[in-house]
Design a protein around this motif. Structure first.
Motif, PDB file in Angstrom:
ATOM      1  N   ASN A  88       3.688  -5.612   6.523  1.00 34.43           N
ATOM      2  CA  ASN A  88       3.696  -4.596   5.462  1.00 34.43           C
ATOM      3  C   ASN A  88       2.312  -4.093   5.066  1.00 34.43           C
ATOM      4  O   ASN A  88       2.130  -3.562   3.968  1.00 34.43           O
ATOM      5  CB  ASN A  88       4.421  -5.124   4.205  1.00 34.43           C
ATOM      6  CG  ASN A  88       5.868  -5.449   4.460  1.00 34.43           C
ATOM      7  OD1 ASN A  88       6.528  -4.797   5.264  1.00 34.43           O
ATOM      8  ND2 ASN A  88       6.375  -6.464   3.791  1.00 34.43           N
ATOM      9  N   TYR A  90      -1.003  -1.697   4.944  1.00 31.10           N
ATOM     10  CA  TYR A  90      -1.181  -0.249   4.884  1.00 31.10           C
ATOM     11  C   TYR A  90      -2.671   0.039   4.805  1.00 31.10           C
ATOM     12  O   TYR A  90      -3.500  -0.878   4.675  1.00 31.10           O
ATOM     13  CB  TYR A  90      -0.433   0.342   3.686  1.00 31.10           C
ATOM     14  CG  TYR A  90      -0.770  -0.299   2.352  1.00 31.10           C
ATOM     15  CD1 TYR A  90      -1.824   0.174   1.555  1.00 31.10           C
ATOM     16  CD2 TYR A  90      -0.028  -1.383   1.870  1.00 31.10           C
ATOM     17  CE1 TYR A  90      -2.127  -0.410   0.341  1.00 31.10           C
ATOM     18  CE2 TYR A  90      -0.333  -1.975   0.651  1.00 31.10           C
ATOM     19  CZ  TYR A  90      -1.384  -1.493  -0.107  1.00 31.10           C
ATOM     20  OH  TYR A  90      -1.690  -2.075  -1.303  1.00 31.10           O
ATOM     21  N   LYS A  91      -3.032   1.316   4.881  1.00 29.03           N
ATOM     22  CA  LYS A  91      -4.432   1.728   4.840  1.00 29.03           C
ATOM     23  C   LYS A  91      -4.668   2.610   3.622  1.00 29.03           C
ATOM     24  O   LYS A  91      -3.725   3.039   2.953  1.00 29.03           O
ATOM     25  CB  LYS A  91      -4.803   2.474   6.126  1.00 29.03           C
ATOM     26  CG  LYS A  91      -4.630   1.640   7.392  1.00 29.03           C
ATOM     27  CD  LYS A  91      -5.004   2.446   8.637  1.00 29.03           C
ATOM     28  CE  LYS A  91      -4.802   1.613   9.899  1.00 29.03           C
ATOM     29  NZ  LYS A  91      -5.154   2.365  11.132  1.00 29.03           N
ATOM     30  N   ASP A  94      -2.816   5.807   3.312  1.00 26.56           N
ATOM     31  CA  ASP A  94      -1.469   5.757   2.732  1.00 26.56           C
ATOM     32  C   ASP A  94      -1.531   5.895   1.214  1.00 26.56           C
ATOM     33  O   ASP A  94      -0.663   6.539   0.606  1.00 26.56           O
ATOM     34  CB  ASP A  94      -0.779   4.443   3.115  1.00 26.56           C
ATOM     35  CG  ASP A  94      -0.587   4.311   4.615  1.00 26.56           C
ATOM     36  OD1 ASP A  94       0.053   5.199   5.201  1.00 26.56           O
ATOM     37  OD2 ASP A  94      -1.088   3.345   5.204  1.00 26.56           O
ATOM     38  N   ALA A 219      -5.931  -2.946   2.884  1.00 20.64           N
ATOM     39  CA  ALA A 219      -6.005  -1.486   3.101  1.00 20.64           C
ATOM     40  C   ALA A 219      -7.452  -1.052   3.297  1.00 20.64           C
ATOM     41  O   ALA A 219      -7.755  -0.212   4.160  1.00 20.64           O
ATOM     42  CB  ALA A 219      -5.389  -0.756   1.915  1.00 20.64           C
TER      43      ALA A 219
END
Length: 299
Positions: A88, A90-91, A94, A219
């Motif tokens: 799960n 994200y960066k 996102d 992230a």
């Protein structure tokens, strides 16, 4: 409650000011709730004629929390060193898309964006990837992610990442830990007001006691430095940085300003990695000057 349901992410937000005013969007830093932008800062913007939107980033405040694929900073670093992405993950792009989706939901075309710390990196991505949505960009105490820049002081990093006592069982010890960190990042010119800071911490605990900083740390780690992205930014840009920032040293702010064409850089002597209310007027005036005159270097 004002919650925007966006692509499986719910963002909690609030709006101050009148609908027909130019809109300012405020983006918070690592693990911070939207309340890191003080009510007095927001109200001063409203008094200057702006509509103000602040929101909780994913994994903070009252917005969606994402189940993390790691249980500690050490575990997260171990996975990344093996070239593995936690479940799960994200960066920051996102998180930038979250902000744009919020604007879409609210049917707002163009805004002024102010981002602080990690939120300043998110703001850079928005200005680069969505230039048609941005009227101006203000980046406060942030970084370009350039790996050659000076790093966070080791003792501050240790305080930032150490396990926190359970506030439900050891509230006083929890407060002591939080205040120790706040003191460590405050600049010498703007020492913290102890009782006021305690009150803010307790209010945030009552509002939303948990934060998933691992998701946001991941992230940031998974977002590569991209000079080209910075060089694409053409919107009027103001970079504000403190001379005593122990998380992102002064060189980090200067690097952002040097990488964005015609960006204005404002160094605040004695400011650390915080935005005390004493600086509200100075920063807001510089933000407004940036919009009108592209912030000449004299400030």
């Amino acid at each position: 409650m004002p919650i925007a349901k966006l692509n499986k992410i719910n963002l909690f937000y609030d709006i101050m000011g009148t609908e027909n005013s130019e809109t300012v969007v405020l983006i918070s830093g690592l693990g911070s709730q939207m309340t890191s932008w003080s009510s007095s800062f927001c109200q001063e913007l409203v008094d200057k004629g702006f509509r103000v939107i602040r929101f909780d980033n994913r994994d903070s405040g009252l917005s969606t929390f994402i189940a993390s694929g790691s249980n500690s900073v050490e575990e997260l670093i171990g996975l990344l060193q093996q070239g593995k992405y936690p479940k799960n993950s994200y960066k920051l792009v996102d998180m930038a898309n979250d902000a744009i989706s919020l604007l879409d939901e609210l049917k707002i075309e163009k805004v002024h964006v102010l981002g602080r710390s990690l939120g300043g990196v998110v703001a850079q991505i928005i200005a680069s990837d969505f230039p048609e949505r941005i009227k101006s960009l203000t980046i406060i105490m942030s970084t370009s992610l350039n790996p050659t820049l000076p790093q966070t002081k080791a003792e501050v990093m240790e305080l930032m990442l150490r396990p926190m006592p359970c506030f439900r069982e050891k509230l006083n010890l929890y407060l002591d830990h939080k205040l120790e960190f706040v003191k460590a990042i405050a600049g010498s010119r703007f020492p913290i007001k102890l009782e006021e800071e305690k009150e803010n911490i307790l209010k945030d605990l009552e509002r939303a006691p948990l934060a998933n900083i691992l998701g946001q740390i991941c992230a940031m780690t998974l977002t590569p430095y991209d000079l080209n992205r910075l060089q694409k930014i053409k919107t009027p840009t103001l970079v504000v940085h403190g001379s005593e920032d122990s998380i992102f040293p002064l060189a980090c702010g200067k690097d952002i300003a040097n990488s964005i064409s015609n960006a204005c850089f404002m160094e605040i002597e004695g400011m650390g990695h915080s935005l005390p209310n004493e600086l509200n007027t100075m920063v807001i005036d510089a933000f407004m000057k940036n919009n009108v005159t592209h912030c000449p270097p004299s400030i």
